[in-house]
Design a protein around this motif. Structure first.
Motif, PDB file in Angstrom:
ATOM      1  N   LYS A 146      -3.369   8.456  -2.723  1.00 17.13           N
ATOM      2  CA  LYS A 146      -1.942   8.158  -2.867  1.00 17.13           C
ATOM      3  C   LYS A 146      -1.139   9.334  -3.411  1.00 17.13           C
ATOM      4  N   ASP A 157       2.281   5.534   3.145  1.00 15.70           N
ATOM      5  CA  ASP A 157       2.665   4.202   2.680  1.00 15.70           C
ATOM      6  C   ASP A 157       3.253   3.400   3.828  1.00 15.70           C
ATOM      7  N   THR A 158       4.073   4.069   4.646  1.00 14.66           N
ATOM      8  CA  THR A 158       4.688   3.406   5.788  1.00 14.66           C
ATOM      9  C   THR A 158       4.609   4.295   7.027  1.00 14.66           C
ATOM     10  N   LYS A 214       4.283  10.438   2.459  1.00 16.63           N
ATOM     11  CA  LYS A 214       4.706   9.128   1.969  1.00 16.63           C
ATOM     12  C   LYS A 214       5.147   8.244   3.130  1.00 16.63           C
ATOM     13  N   ARG A 215       5.893   8.845   4.066  1.00 23.74           N
ATOM     14  CA  ARG A 215       6.338   8.104   5.242  1.00 23.74           C
ATOM     15  C   ARG A 215       6.107   8.969   6.479  1.00 23.74           C
ATOM     16  N   ASN A 220       1.240  -1.721   7.275  1.00 24.91           N
ATOM     17  CA  ASN A 220       2.234  -0.685   6.945  1.00 24.91           C
ATOM     18  C   ASN A 220       2.822  -0.015   8.183  1.00 24.91           C
TER      19      ASN A 220
END
Length: 280
Positions: free
Chosen positions: A5, A75-76, A52-53, A97
C-alpha cells in the motif's frame, strides 16, 4: 505498514500506443492535473505497475488483459474503452476496486474519457476531435496527420510518453516534438518502399486482399493506408515482424473485419481490427 500500500505516484494512465490512446491519456492528465502515462501494447498482458489510482484507456478487454489485472497494484482502477470486448464480460469476475466503462458505439476512447470526466473547453474539444479523427483514420488535415506521425515516431523511438502528453495538452508541435516529427517523416519514406516490396495481392472469393509485411516504424493504420493507395485492394492485412496483425478495409467495403480477426483470436471494429499471429 503493508508494503503493497505504499504508492510512489497518485495517478497513472495506462494507454494504447496509438494517437487515440495518447489523446485519452492527455485528457486524463488535464482532468487530474497530476498523472503519469505508461504505454501498453494492447495484445500483451499488463505489466506490473503501482499507483494509488490507475486509469486504463483505449485497451480492449481480452483474456490476456483481464487475467493480468492482478499486475496492477492500485486502490482503484478505472477502465475506459470503446472496443468490443474479445470475451463475454458478463462471465468475468472483476475485482471490487475495478470500474468498467466500455461503449463499443463510441467513435473513440478519448470521447468516452471526455464524457466521464465532464471536460469542456476549446483545447479539450480540439484534442477530442483530433483523437477521434485519427482513430477512424480521417486524416483530413495536416494537424491530424502530424500528430499521428508524431505518436507513431514517439512509440517507435521508445521516447518518454509524458513529454508527448504534455505537448499535446498545449497543442504545441515545437522543440523536441518537431525534431522527432521531421526525423520520422524522413525515415518513413524508405519504410514505405520496404512495405510495398514485401506485399502480395490476392483475389479471394471476389475480394482483392493485400497482405504486407510492415517495418516497425509504420503503424498498422499507416501501413494499411499505403497498401490501399498502392494496390486499390478492398482489404488490407498488415503483418508486423513482432507477430501482430492489423486488418483494415476500403470505405466502399462492407466486410466485417471482426469476423476475420476472430479467426486469429483477435477482434476490434467492423472496419478495423487486430490480432496476434502467434509468432514473430
Amino acid at each position: 505498514m503493508n508494503e503493497e500500500k505504499i504508492f510512489e505516484i497518485d495517478n497513472l494512465c495506462v494507454t494504447h500506443t496509438d494517437f487515440d490512446g495518447i489523446a485519452s491519456a492527455t485528457l486524463v492528465y488535464l482532468a487530474l492535473k497530476n498523472c503519469q502515462t505508461k504505454l501498453q501494447d494492447p495484445s500483451s498482458n499488463f505489466s506490473k505497475v503501482k499507483a494509488k489510482r490507475v486509469i486504463i484507456t483505449d485497451i480492449a478487454i481480452t483474456g490476456a488483459t483481464f487475467s493480468s489485472l492482478q499486475n496492477i497494484n492500485a486502490d482503484t482502477i478505472l477502465w475506459i474503452d470503446h472496443h468490443r470486448p474479445f470475451v463475454d464480460v458478463s462471465t468475468l469476475a472483476f475485482p471490487e476496486n475495478v470500474k468498467i466503462i466500455v461503449d463499443p458505439v463510441s467513435p473513440s476512447a478519448v470521447e468516452l474519457v471526455k464524457k466521464y470526466f465532464s471536460l469542456n473547453g476549446d483545447v479539450i474539444e480540439k484534442i477530442t476531435q483530433l483523437g477521434t479523427k485519427a482513430d477512424r483514420w480521417q486524416l483530413d488535415s495536416e494537424e491530424v496527420r502530424s500528430w499521428v506521425d508524431i505518436t507513431t515516431a514517439w512509440v517507435n523511438y521508445h521516447l518518454d510518453p509524458n513529454i508527448l502528453v504534455q505537448a499535446l495538452a498545449k497543442l504545441e508541435i515545437s522543440g523536441k516534438v518537431k525534431e522527432v516529427l521531421e526525423k520520422y517523416r524522413s525515415e518513413k519514406e524508405e519504410a514505405k518502399k520496404e512495405l510495398i516490396k514485401n506485399t502480395i495481392v490476392k483475389e479471394i472469393k471476389g475480394h482483392i486482399i493485400a497482405v504486407g509485411l510492415a517495418p516497425s516504424i509504420l503503424s498498422g493504420s499507416e501501413s494499411a493506408d499505403i497498401l490501399l493507395k498502392e494496390t486499390g485492394s478492398e482489404v488490407q492485412i498488415v503483418l508486423k515482424k513482432e507477430g501482430w496483425m492489423s486488418f483494415r478495409r476500403a470505405k466502399t467495403s462492407t466486410l466485417n473485419l471482426i469476423t476475420l480477426a476472430k479467426a486469429f483470436g483477435g477482434g476490434g471494429h467492423e472496419y478495423a481490427s487486430g490480432a496476434v499471429l502467434g509468432k514473430s
